[in-house]
Design a protein around this motif. Sequence first.
Motif, PDB file in Angstrom:
ATOM      1  N   VAL A 134       3.443  14.374  -8.009  1.00  0.00           N
ATOM      2  CA  VAL A 134       3.579  12.939  -7.714  1.00  0.00           C
ATOM      3  C   VAL A 134       3.558  12.710  -6.204  1.00  0.00           C
ATOM      4  O   VAL A 134       2.938  11.764  -5.711  1.00  0.00           O
ATOM      5  N   ALA A 135       4.216  13.604  -5.460  1.00  0.00           N
ATOM      6  CA  ALA A 135       4.236  13.484  -3.998  1.00  0.00           C
ATOM      7  C   ALA A 135       2.834  13.640  -3.415  1.00  0.00           C
ATOM      8  O   ALA A 135       2.456  12.927  -2.472  1.00  0.00           O
ATOM      9  N   ILE A 188       6.499   2.791   9.786  1.00  0.00           N
ATOM     10  CA  ILE A 188       7.737   3.511   9.484  1.00  0.00           C
ATOM     11  C   ILE A 188       7.587   4.333   8.204  1.00  0.00           C
ATOM     12  O   ILE A 188       7.973   5.516   8.153  1.00  0.00           O
ATOM     13  N   ILE A 189       7.016   3.719   7.177  1.00  0.00           N
ATOM     14  CA  ILE A 189       6.809   4.429   5.905  1.00  0.00           C
ATOM     15  C   ILE A 189       5.923   5.650   6.110  1.00  0.00           C
ATOM     16  O   ILE A 189       6.214   6.741   5.610  1.00  0.00           O
ATOM     17  N   MET A 240      -2.898   8.613  -1.827  1.00  0.00           N
ATOM     18  CA  MET A 240      -3.089   7.167  -1.914  1.00  0.00           C
ATOM     19  C   MET A 240      -2.660   6.464  -0.620  1.00  0.00           C
ATOM     20  O   MET A 240      -3.250   5.453  -0.229  1.00  0.00           O
ATOM     21  N   THR A 241      -1.637   7.007   0.040  1.00  0.00           N
ATOM     22  CA  THR A 241      -1.217   6.435   1.324  1.00  0.00           C
ATOM     23  C   THR A 241      -2.326   6.570   2.360  1.00  0.00           C
ATOM     24  O   THR A 241      -2.601   5.624   3.119  1.00  0.00           O
ATOM     25  N   ALA A 242      -2.975   7.723   2.385  1.00  0.00           N
ATOM     26  CA  ALA A 242      -4.068   7.944   3.339  1.00  0.00           C
ATOM     27  C   ALA A 242      -5.210   6.955   3.095  1.00  0.00           C
ATOM     28  O   ALA A 242      -5.740   6.343   4.039  1.00  0.00           O
ATOM     29  N   ILE A 249       5.041  11.483   6.366  1.00  0.00           N
ATOM     30  CA  ILE A 249       4.471  12.656   7.039  1.00  0.00           C
ATOM     31  C   ILE A 249       5.554  13.710   7.289  1.00  0.00           C
ATOM     32  O   ILE A 249       5.355  14.908   7.040  1.00  0.00           O
ATOM     33  N   LEU A 250       6.710  13.275   7.771  1.00  0.00           N
ATOM     34  CA  LEU A 250       7.806  14.213   8.038  1.00  0.00           C
ATOM     35  C   LEU A 250       8.297  14.864   6.751  1.00  0.00           C
ATOM     36  O   LEU A 250       8.584  16.078   6.720  1.00  0.00           O
ATOM     37  N   MET A 251       8.404  14.095   5.675  1.00  0.00           N
ATOM     38  CA  MET A 251       8.880  14.651   4.407  1.00  0.00           C
ATOM     39  C   MET A 251       7.906  15.679   3.837  1.00  0.00           C
ATOM     40  O   MET A 251       8.311  16.742   3.363  1.00  0.00           O
TER      41      MET A 251
END
Length: 542
Positions: free
Chosen positions: A86-87, A160-161, A93-95, A166-168
């Motif tokens: 899922v991640a 911010i999201i 999808m974010t990209a 990216i960090l996660m």
Amino acid sequence: MAINIFIFVWFYFLYDLGDRFFYTRHLLGSALAWARAPAAVLNFNCLLILLPVCRNLLSLVRGSFVCCGRTMRKQLDKNISFHKLVAYMIGLMTAVHIIAHLLNVERYYNSWHGEYDALSMALSRLNDSGNTTYLNPIRSTTTTPNLLVFTTIAGITGVIITLALILMITSSMEVIRRSYFEVFWFTHHLFIVFFAGLVIHGAGRIVRSQTNANPPYNITFCKDHIEDWGRKKMCPVPQFAGGFPQTWMWVIGPMVLYVCERLLRFIRYIQAVKYRKIVIRPSKVLELQLVKNGFKMDVGQYVFLNCPAISQLEWHPFTMTSAPEEDFFSVHIRSVGDWTQKLIRASMHDFCESSKMGVDGPFGTASEDVFDYEVAMLVGAGIGVTPFASILKSIWYKFKDSNPELRTRKIYFYWLCRETHAFEWFADLLQVLEREMEERGMGDFLTYKLYLTGWDPSHATHVMVHADADTDVVTGLKQKTNYGRPNWDKEFEQVCQENPTSVVGTFLCGPVVLATVLSKKCVKYTDVDPRKTKFYFNKENF
């Protein structure tokens, strides 16, 4: 994956063909659909991402599936794998969403400055005294794409999201998680920032659609007659509005469940835990025997431990090595990271006895099902033997009490270790089991094989000198230690020959490479004839 594809296609065509998005598409082109379809998929996956890490919820569901087939219950053991999948989808999808919106911002800017056609210019310059029915969010000549991104609600929350995500994702890489668990642990809690930003993100209402409904708006005619807007009844001045934010409706349920999960963990954390015994075993293995009121466990389950004196926020999973029949629960902790090293060093100085220990659990695993099989193959690698210590202890108690509910009639136990000292802390239990089985005339019930995968010349010489001894020079057991790795084809063939009509549960607590090998062997040696031997593979997951 099928649901993800369906949602993507559905929303893609909704924005690519819908009449109310006609003027928006004229301004933005195909990037509109490429931005909104991934956003819909993101909503769905953000609904799912928290559920696999609600461990109490999974344990509850697992318990309710007792009457169902083992295949259904096995899916719950893949919760972390599902969480990762899922991640990955959220990242992908974010990209796509970001790239499409960057193109959209550029299109908005160029349309405002008249770099396209007259219709784009007219749509961008619509007079809107109330500043509510505009289509182009760029409302003045001083607004630049960068200013739009960093001064609007959608832009700021989007940045911010993205940074949080990216960090996660990067801190979740195995090389970081293994070596710098604290970095992974703390960074992963940016999910709070991620979800907060996600809920607010849609409030910006950047993507807008036409709202003219009465009288019906004739787009086919009006798009080519800009000068008639507001003059002819069939072509009123187009009015637009942003879509109602919907993300919160997707994620509110999982967020409530997760909050309840954390409240339950906190309640368990504040419950008193007493130390019964602290033992430093060979190979830097710490044994903690703990007592907690109302604590009930099953074989193979695990708990999360927190030692506030080391870290207030860090929780680490450990499989319990005690049996349900004992009046305490125990864990064996190997020194593999900063947290475990600090805990073991503290234990050597009686530090733990004066400090609080938080316990969350127990939580179910695949090993709970071991007694549902007639025959069980237990494979442990290194400290991965811990769930099987619980199982073997429980079997010993069941034989001792002549428990009639014990369905299992044969167990094959394999333990692979790299060094000789690793066997020492577990050999005592095997010696007791070996003696008990012989006294009860059930020496064939437990077949165990120990494999030493690493040794030095001095050890080899020592083994040769004592080759004729009745007991093994490494473990003191009658069963001699094997050197090298098991020949799994030979082992599976032996199990098939000795159990020609049985259902065999194969359980592993060990590395992924070994899991791949064993899962393939289970498929290879499962007979197509339902009356003959069948293997079911189960792996511990944390």
